[in-house]
Write an enzyme that holds these catalytic residues in place. Sequence first.
Site, short mmCIF file in Angstrom:
data_model
loop_
_atom_site.label_atom_id
_atom_site.label_comp_id
_atom_site.label_asym_id
_atom_site.label_seq_id
_atom_site.Cartn_x
_atom_site.Cartn_y
_atom_site.Cartn_z
N SER A 100 2.85 -11.59 -1.55
CA SER A 100 3.88 -10.62 -1.22
C SER A 100 3.85 -9.40 -2.14
O SER A 100 2.87 -8.67 -2.19
CB SER A 100 5.24 -11.32 -1.27
OG SER A 100 6.27 -10.51 -0.77
N ASP A 241 2.52 -7.91 1.77
CA ASP A 241 2.30 -8.63 3.03
C ASP A 241 3.17 -8.10 4.17
O ASP A 241 3.19 -8.66 5.25
CB ASP A 241 2.53 -10.14 2.85
CG ASP A 241 3.99 -10.50 2.60
OD1 ASP A 241 4.74 -9.65 2.09
OD2 ASP A 241 4.38 -11.64 2.89
#
Length: 447
Positions: A100, A241
Site C-alpha cells: 500500500s 496500490d
Amino acid sequence: MGILFGTDGVRGIANKDLTPQLAFELGRAGAFVLSKGNVKPSFVIGKDTRLSGDMLEGALIAGICSMGGDVIKLGVMPTPAVAVLTRHFNADAGIVISASHNPAEFNGIKFFNSEGFKLSDAIEQKIEDLIIDKNEYELPIGDKVGRVKEFNNADEIYVDFLLKSIDGDLTGLKIILDCANGASYKIAPEVFTRLGAQIIYVGVCPDGININHNCGSTHLDLLQEIVLKEGADFGLAFDGDADRLLAVDNLGRNVDGDKIINIFAHSMKTKGTLKKDTVVATVMSNLGLDLALNKINCKCVKTDVGDRYVLETMIRDGYNLGGEQSGHIIVLDYNTTGDGLLTAVLLSSIVKKENITLSQLSDKMNVYPQILVNAKVKNENKYSYKEDEIINNEIEKIEEHFHNRGRVLIRPSGTEPLIRVMIEGENQDELKILAQNLANLIVERLV
C-alpha cells in the site's frame, strides 16, 4: 490480530519478514482454506510496482499450484481492480501483493474472497493456524497440479468498470494526477483521458523502488505545487496500490477522506441514494464530519480504526458509504473495498455536475483541531483506565465542558506501553492543556 495477519493482510520487509518461504506457505494454506472443496480452485493475483513483487508472486503461485489451484496472473493491478476481477472471473479468491502506502522495501499479501471482500478475521486465523502448525497436506500429482495463465487485458475490464460508474464525462476539468509510481500509473491517466479531462500526471515512471517516494497520497507537497502552478481545478493523489485517494483543491488545500465522505454524503442524500441517511467512519474521523452530516439530517456511525471494520459495519447494518481520514472510501453500490480510482472518478463527476469548485465542496465541513498526547504506562495497565473511576470522571467532566462540540478518545497502543489521549474541539490552545493534563492523570494512576 494474529501473529501473521494484521489489519490489512500479512505485511513486512520483503525477503526479511515476508520471505518467499512464507509467501509459498500462504499460497498453500490459502488454497486449502479458500478452495471451498473445489478440486481445481482458481485464484487471480495482482501486484503493485515493487521490485520484490515478482519474487513473492512466484513463491505464492508455486504454493497455490502445489495444492492443485489454478492462477490467473493479472500483472501490475490496483488492489480494488483485483476485487472487481475476482468477481469477473468467478474465482475462488483474489490475492494482492502490495504494501500500500509503505516504502518500497516493504511488501504484503492480502486475500479477497470470491465476492471481492477482504477475508474475515476467522478465515485469516484458519490460514495462519495451518502455517504455524506446519500442517501436512495431501499434495496432487500429474495433471492435478495447478496451472498458471497470464491475462493481458485485465486493465481494460477495470477501466470499463470505472467508465460506467458515472453518467456523462469530465470535459472542461483540468486535473493533476499523482499516481505514486504505483499500481495506478497506467490506468488512472487512461481513465481520465477517456472521460475527456485535461490531465497532467506525475508518479507514472515506476522503477521498482520509487513507489510512494516523495509522491502519492502520503506526500502531497508536489501535487499542491503543481495544482497552483497550473491553475488546475484540483489534484488527485493515489497510494501505491490505489485503494485510497486524497485530493488537493483549487486553492492548494488538502481534501482528506473525511471531507470526501462528506461531499459524497451530501450528493447521495440529495439523490436519495444514501442508505439510512448514514455514513460509517472510524473513531479517528474528525468531529467536523459529524457536525456537517447533522446539518443535512444524516448521522455517522463509528468503528475501530481500519477500513475492514468500516466495511464489516456497512455490510452488517445495511449502509453503503463509509471510509477513513486516510482516503479509504468504500461505496458499496460499486465495489467491495476502498477504491481510490473509483473515488477519484466519482469526486470529479460531482465537481463537474454541481458546477462549483472543489474548495467550495470541501468547505461544507469544518475541520476541528485534534491534539494527541501519549501517556506512558505499564504495559499490563494499558486497559485499566476503563475501570479507574477518577480517570473516567475526568473524561466525563471534559466532555460535558464541550457541550457536544468536542470529545475525548482514549486508545491503548497495540504495540507499545502507551495510552494515546486524543482531544478534539474548537480551541487548539485549550485542547493542548486539557490533553496534557488528562495524560498526566493517566500516568499518575496507571504507571
